[in-house]
Write a protein that holds these residues in place. Structure first.
Motif, PDB file in Angstrom:
ATOM      1  N   MET A   1       0.880  -0.903  -0.156  1.00 21.65           N
ATOM      2  CA  MET A   1      -0.100   0.171   0.178  1.00 21.65           C
ATOM      3  C   MET A   1       0.892   1.210  -0.007  1.00 21.65           C
ATOM      4  SD  MET A   1      -3.038   1.080   2.623  1.00 21.65           S
ATOM      5  CE  MET A   1      -3.889  -0.374   2.296  1.00 21.65           C
ATOM      6  N   THR A   2       0.767   2.084  -0.848  1.00 23.91           N
ATOM      7  CA  THR A   2       1.581   3.341  -0.934  1.00 23.91           C
ATOM      8  C   THR A   2       0.942   4.436   0.128  1.00 23.91           C
ATOM      9  OG1 THR A   2       0.046   4.508  -2.674  1.00 23.91           O
ATOM     10  CG2 THR A   2       1.861   3.080  -3.563  1.00 23.91           C
ATOM     11  N   ILE A   3       1.977   5.403   0.362  1.00 25.70           N
ATOM     12  CA  ILE A   3       1.650   6.214   1.543  1.00 25.70           C
ATOM     13  C   ILE A   3       0.227   7.056   0.824  1.00 25.70           C
ATOM     14  CG2 ILE A   3       2.569   8.437   2.354  1.00 25.70           C
ATOM     15  CD1 ILE A   3       5.106   7.148   2.595  1.00 25.70           C
ATOM     16  N   ALA A   4       0.089   7.447  -0.410  1.00 25.71           N
ATOM     17  CA  ALA A   4      -0.937   8.326  -0.811  1.00 25.71           C
ATOM     18  C   ALA A   4      -2.101   7.558  -0.602  1.00 25.71           C
ATOM     19  CB  ALA A   4      -0.569   8.516  -2.464  1.00 25.71           C
ATOM     20  N   LEU A   6      -3.174   5.713   1.729  1.00 25.81           N
ATOM     21  CA  LEU A   6      -3.333   5.436   3.196  1.00 25.81           C
ATOM     22  C   LEU A   6      -4.452   6.132   3.832  1.00 25.81           C
ATOM     23  CD1 LEU A   6       0.307   5.227   4.981  1.00 25.81           C
ATOM     24  CD2 LEU A   6      -0.988   3.408   3.938  1.00 25.81           C
ATOM     25  N   ALA A   7      -5.543   5.646   4.783  1.00 30.69           N
ATOM     26  CA  ALA A   7      -6.461   6.315   5.226  1.00 30.69           C
ATOM     27  C   ALA A   7      -6.895   6.119   6.650  1.00 30.69           C
ATOM     28  CB  ALA A   7      -7.771   5.814   4.405  1.00 30.69           C
ATOM     29  N   GLY A  42       4.743   9.848  -1.539  1.00 30.46           N
ATOM     30  CA  GLY A  42       4.559  10.858  -0.391  1.00 30.46           C
ATOM     31  C   GLY A  42       5.141  10.445   0.599  1.00 30.46           C
ATOM     32  N   ARG A  43       4.946  11.307   1.755  1.00 26.29           N
ATOM     33  CA  ARG A  43       5.502  11.101   3.149  1.00 26.29           C
ATOM     34  C   ARG A  43       4.534  10.960   4.171  1.00 26.29           C
ATOM     35  NH1 ARG A  43      10.212  13.992   3.279  1.00 26.29           N
ATOM     36  NH2 ARG A  43      10.163  14.345   0.987  1.00 26.29           N
ATOM     37  N   ILE A  44       4.826  10.259   5.293  1.00 23.42           N
ATOM     38  CA  ILE A  44       4.022  10.291   6.443  1.00 23.42           C
ATOM     39  C   ILE A  44       4.769   9.994   7.650  1.00 23.42           C
ATOM     40  CG2 ILE A  44       3.750   7.757   6.386  1.00 23.42           C
ATOM     41  CD1 ILE A  44       0.609   8.173   7.092  1.00 23.42           C
ATOM     42  N   ASP A  45       4.440  10.722   8.862  1.00 28.40           N
ATOM     43  CA  ASP A  45       4.974  10.435  10.051  1.00 28.40           C
ATOM     44  C   ASP A  45       4.626   9.168  10.789  1.00 28.40           C
ATOM     45  OD1 ASP A  45       6.194  12.851  10.275  1.00 28.40           O
ATOM     46  OD2 ASP A  45       4.780  14.096  11.245  1.00 28.40           O
ATOM     47  N   VAL A  71      -3.098   2.946  10.746  1.00 26.52           N
ATOM     48  CA  VAL A  71      -3.214   4.815  10.273  1.00 26.52           C
ATOM     49  C   VAL A  71      -4.073   5.383  11.621  1.00 26.52           C
ATOM     50  CG1 VAL A  71      -3.573   6.512   8.770  1.00 26.52           C
ATOM     51  CG2 VAL A  71      -2.535   4.277   7.900  1.00 26.52           C
ATOM     52  N   GLU A  72      -3.759   6.289  11.932  1.00 22.05           N
ATOM     53  CA  GLU A  72      -4.553   7.188  12.969  1.00 22.05           C
ATOM     54  C   GLU A  72      -4.381   8.707  12.519  1.00 22.05           C
ATOM     55  OE1 GLU A  72      -1.096   7.217  16.624  1.00 22.05           O
ATOM     56  OE2 GLU A  72      -2.606   5.557  16.788  1.00 22.05           O
ATOM     57  N   ARG A  73      -5.175   9.313  13.390  1.00 20.59           N
ATOM     58  CA  ARG A  73      -5.087  10.828  12.881  1.00 20.59           C
ATOM     59  C   ARG A  73      -4.593  11.541  14.270  1.00 20.59           C
ATOM     60  NH1 ARG A  73      -6.785  14.060   8.928  1.00 20.59           N
ATOM     61  NH2 ARG A  73      -7.842  12.474   8.044  1.00 20.59           N
ATOM     62  N   PHE A  74      -3.612  12.645  14.264  1.00 15.57           N
ATOM     63  CA  PHE A  74      -3.181  13.165  15.259  1.00 15.57           C
ATOM     64  C   PHE A  74      -2.784  14.423  14.886  1.00 15.57           C
ATOM     65  CE2 PHE A  74       0.846  14.655  17.605  1.00 15.57           C
ATOM     66  CZ  PHE A  74       0.426  14.593  18.957  1.00 15.57           C
TER      67      PHE A  74
END
Length: 274
Positions: A1-4, A6-7, A42-45, A71-74
Motif C-alpha cells: 500500500m502506497t503512502i498516498a 493510506l486512510a 509521498g511521506r508520513i510521520d 493509520v491514526e489521526r494526530f
C-alpha cells in the motif's frame, strides 16, 4: 500500500524508506521512535510505541523497511502507528517522493531553453552541462532542497526549468535585460546541488557539501567548464549565480532578476493556496 493510499483507521502493510529516525521519550519516560516514512507517492510521520529496543536495532535512518501498522489521526494529520517492521530487500533510493511534473518533459524543456541561448560562449558553457550524462542523470533525481521547496526526486530539474522559464519570460517583457546571460545563469544557478547532495532517500550533504555549500560548489563547476570564455561574460555569470540568495549583493539587473525568480518559484511551490 502506497503512502498516498493510506486512510484513517486502516491496517497498513507496505515497504517504505526511513527518511528520519529519532529515539525520544514520552512524558512518562518511556522510549519511542519518531519516524518519517517515504515512498514515491509521498511521506508520513510514524511512531513506534511498543518493542522499541527490539525494533530500533533492526534498521537505520535511510534504510528500506517493510512495515505493518495502523493509520491514526494526530493533530489533524495522518500518522502511522507501527506494530512491527523488518528490513526490506529494496533499494531505498527508489523509495522517494517523485517530481510533480513529468521528468522527461522537464528534461526536454531544459534542452529547449539551452538551445535558445544565442551567445556563443554562454551556449557552449551550458552545452557542457547539458551534454554531461552523469550530471544530467543526477539533475533528474535530486531535490532542489532536501527539506524545503521541491524536496523530492526530480525537484532540482523542476525548479531549474521553472526559474529559467520565469527569467526567459521576464527578459522578453523587459528587453533591456540580457536574455542569454539571464537564462544561462538560471539554468546553472543550482548546479552545485549536484555535488552538495548524496543519493536518496535522505539526500544528505556530501563531505564537500557540508564544507562549501551548493553556491560555492556551483561556481567551481562553472569555472571548471568555462574553457575559453572571456573574462567579463564569465564574471557576470558567476556573479549572478553567487548572489542568487542575496539580493543586497546583486550588482547587475540580471543577478537581481535571478534572485527574485528563484524566490518566486520557491514560494509558489510551497506556500499553501487555501
Amino acid at each position: 500500500m502506497t503512502i498516498a493510499e493510506l486512510a484513517e483507521d486502516r491496517v497498513v502493510e507496505g515497504t517504505y524508506a526511513v527518511a528520519r529516525k529519532q529515539r525520544l521519550r514520552t512524558r512518562g519516560g518511556s522510549p519511542y521512535l519518531a519516524l518519517e516514512l517515504v515512498d514515491s507517492s509521498g511521506r508520513i510521520d510514524a511512531r513506534v510505541w511498543s518493542d522499541v529496543d527490539l525494533l530500533d536495532k533492526r534498521f537505520r535512518e535511510g534504510d528500506a523497511v517493510h512495515v505493518l501498522g495502523r493509520v491514526e489521526r494526530f493533530r489533524d494529520r495522518l500518522q502511522l502507528e507501527v506494530r512491527t517492521l523488518e528490513p526490506a530487500e529494496t533499494d531505498p533510493a527508489t523509495l522517494v517522493p517523485e517530481a510533480r511534473r513529468d521528468v522527461e518533459e522537464l528534461d526536454g524543456f531544459f534542452e529547449f531553453l539551452a538551445s535558445e541561448i544565442a551567445h556563443p560562449e554562454l551556449r557552449a558553457l551550458v552545452g557542457r552541462f547539458s551534454g554531461d550524462a552523469e550530471l544530467r542523470a543526477r539533475l533528474r533525481v535530486l531535490p532542489a532542497t532536501p527539506d524545503a521547496h521541491h524536496s523530492y526526486s526530480g525537484g532540482l530539474l523542476e525548479h531549474t526549468v521553472a526559474v529559467s522559464t520565469i527569467c526567459r519570460d521576464t527578459a522578453q517583457l523587459h528587453q533591456r535585460l540580457r536574455s542569454d546571460l539571464l537564462v544561462a545563469a538560471a539554468l546553472l544557478h543550482d548546479m552545485g546541488r549536484l555535488r552538495e547532495l548524496d543519493r536518496g532517500p535522505l539526500f544528505l550533504p556530501t563531505d564537500q557539501g557540508k564544507l562549501l555549500g551548493h553556491v560555492h560548489l556551483g561556481l567551481r563547476l562553472i569555472e571548471e567548464r568555462a574553457v575559453g570564455m572571456s573574462g567579463d561574460v564569465l564574471a557576470e555569470l558567476l556573479h549572478a549565480v553567487a548572489v542568487h540568495h542575496d539580493p543586497r549583493a546583486a550588482r547587475t539587473a540580471e543577478a537581481a532578476v535571478l534572485y527574485h525568480a528563484n524566490q518566486l518559484d520557491a514560494v509558489a511551490a510551497t506556500r499553501p493556496t487555501d
